[in-house]
Write a protein that holds these residues in place. Sequence first.
Motif, mmCIF file in Angstrom:
data_model
loop_
_atom_site.group_PDB
_atom_site.id
_atom_site.type_symbol
_atom_site.label_atom_id
_atom_site.label_comp_id
_atom_site.label_asym_id
_atom_site.label_seq_id
_atom_site.Cartn_x
_atom_site.Cartn_y
_atom_site.Cartn_z
ATOM 1 N N GLU A 24 0.838 -1.213 0.000
ATOM 2 C CA GLU A 24 0.000 0.000 0.000
ATOM 3 C C GLU A 24 0.872 1.261 0.000
ATOM 4 O O GLU A 24 0.554 2.248 -0.658
ATOM 5 N N HIS A 25 1.953 1.191 0.731
ATOM 6 C CA HIS A 25 2.853 2.339 0.850
ATOM 7 C C HIS A 25 3.509 2.648 -0.503
ATOM 8 O O HIS A 25 3.672 3.810 -0.887
ATOM 9 N N LEU A 26 3.852 1.587 -1.226
ATOM 10 C CA LEU A 26 4.445 1.791 -2.563
ATOM 11 C C LEU A 26 3.441 2.440 -3.513
ATOM 12 O O LEU A 26 3.825 3.205 -4.410
ATOM 13 N N ASN A 73 11.572 11.501 -0.815
ATOM 14 C CA ASN A 73 11.710 10.954 0.544
ATOM 15 C C ASN A 73 11.475 9.445 0.544
ATOM 16 O O ASN A 73 12.201 8.683 1.181
ATOM 17 N N HIS A 74 10.425 9.026 -0.167
ATOM 18 C CA HIS A 74 10.099 7.591 -0.183
ATOM 19 C C HIS A 74 11.168 6.779 -0.914
ATOM 20 O O HIS A 74 11.374 5.608 -0.597
ATOM 21 N N GLU A 75 11.847 7.385 -1.870
ATOM 22 C CA GLU A 75 12.927 6.659 -2.563
ATOM 23 C C GLU A 75 14.058 6.352 -1.581
ATOM 24 O O GLU A 75 14.621 5.255 -1.608
ATOM 25 N N GLY A 122 5.204 13.275 9.499
ATOM 26 C CA GLY A 122 6.402 13.834 8.872
ATOM 27 C C GLY A 122 7.527 12.828 8.843
ATOM 28 O O GLY A 122 7.287 11.616 8.842
ATOM 29 N N TRP A 123 8.736 13.346 8.843
ATOM 30 C CA TRP A 123 9.926 12.516 8.660
ATOM 31 C C TRP A 123 11.005 12.878 9.672
ATOM 32 O O TRP A 123 11.234 14.060 9.925
ATOM 33 N N ALA A 124 11.672 11.832 10.177
ATOM 34 C CA ALA A 124 12.901 12.037 10.941
ATOM 35 C C ALA A 124 14.046 11.810 9.958
ATOM 36 O O ALA A 124 14.056 10.806 9.236
ATOM 37 N N LEU A 157 13.383 8.406 7.820
ATOM 38 C CA LEU A 157 12.379 7.536 8.451
ATOM 39 C C LEU A 157 10.994 8.167 8.315
ATOM 40 O O LEU A 157 10.753 9.264 8.840
ATOM 41 N N ASP A 158 10.127 7.468 7.629
ATOM 42 C CA ASP A 158 8.757 7.934 7.390
ATOM 43 C C ASP A 158 7.932 7.758 8.665
ATOM 44 O O ASP A 158 7.766 6.636 9.164
ATOM 45 N N MET A 159 7.409 8.866 9.184
ATOM 46 C CA MET A 159 6.598 8.805 10.391
ATOM 47 C C MET A 159 5.142 9.190 10.129
ATOM 48 O O MET A 159 4.429 9.577 11.051
ATOM 49 N N GLU A 161 1.362 8.032 9.487
ATOM 50 C CA GLU A 161 0.677 6.864 10.055
ATOM 51 C C GLU A 161 0.514 5.728 9.051
ATOM 52 O O GLU A 161 0.498 4.561 9.431
ATOM 53 N N HIS A 162 0.443 6.066 7.755
ATOM 54 C CA HIS A 162 0.292 4.985 6.765
ATOM 55 C C HIS A 162 1.484 4.019 6.787
ATOM 56 O O HIS A 162 1.389 2.912 6.286
ATOM 57 N N SER A 163 2.611 4.457 7.356
ATOM 58 C CA SER A 163 3.809 3.607 7.408
ATOM 59 C C SER A 163 3.665 2.482 8.417
ATOM 60 O O SER A 163 4.374 1.489 8.330
ATOM 61 N N PHE A 164 2.802 2.672 9.415
ATOM 62 C CA PHE A 164 2.827 1.707 10.517
ATOM 63 C C PHE A 164 1.469 1.354 11.123
ATOM 64 O O PHE A 164 1.335 0.342 11.804
#
Length: 199
Positions: A24-26, A73-75, A122-124, A157-159, A161-164
């Motif tokens: 889903e994330h892809l 970022n996702h790459e 957001g992102w760390a 690091l994707d933070m 919510e869809h990431s986790f």
Amino acid sequence: MKKFEEKKFNIPTLTGISAKTVEEHLKLYAGYVKHSNLIIEKIAEMSADAEKNAYAMGELQRRFGFEFDGMRNHEFYFKHFEGGSAALAPDSALKTAIASEWGSFDAWLARFKAVALTRGIGWAILYYDKNNDRLVNAWVDEQHLGHLTGISPVLMLDMWEHSFVTDYQPSGKKQYVEDFFSNLNWQTVEQNFSDAKRA
Ligand SMILES: [Fe+2]
């Protein structure tokens, strides 16, 4: 017109993060590539009557940073998983640089994990600033708000919510961060660091 290409990633089975979440994330990543291209196309079309479309073009241009950074970022993020988990070599240039910036690798790791738990989406990010030959931690809201100019991401690091959230529930955010590090291929991070130093 030149197009941004959707990259493909060879992601192994991960600890904690399910194949469904990755799938889903892809799809979300693909959306950022598509919309980065679409915005450039739309602006080109609207330029035919730039005066009439000035306001709409301005808003599209504002949106471009969100879509482009969402793509880029996702790459970085998905590439971190390729090749499977690999440790950071104790004598690596990156580990030495981290220790010299934060006192120890563990001190940096604790700090970075705390950045990742910043409230909101957001992102760390760990960046390398070649101008000052130093590493910097940062939090970026959404995809693009707070990116640091002229310096290179090393670890992202994707933070969102869809990431986790499907695998961990909202309350499992901390465990997601732990598992991200269990799944991380540090060789890729080291490569990002050496590319940034050479850039
Ligand atoms: Fe994401």
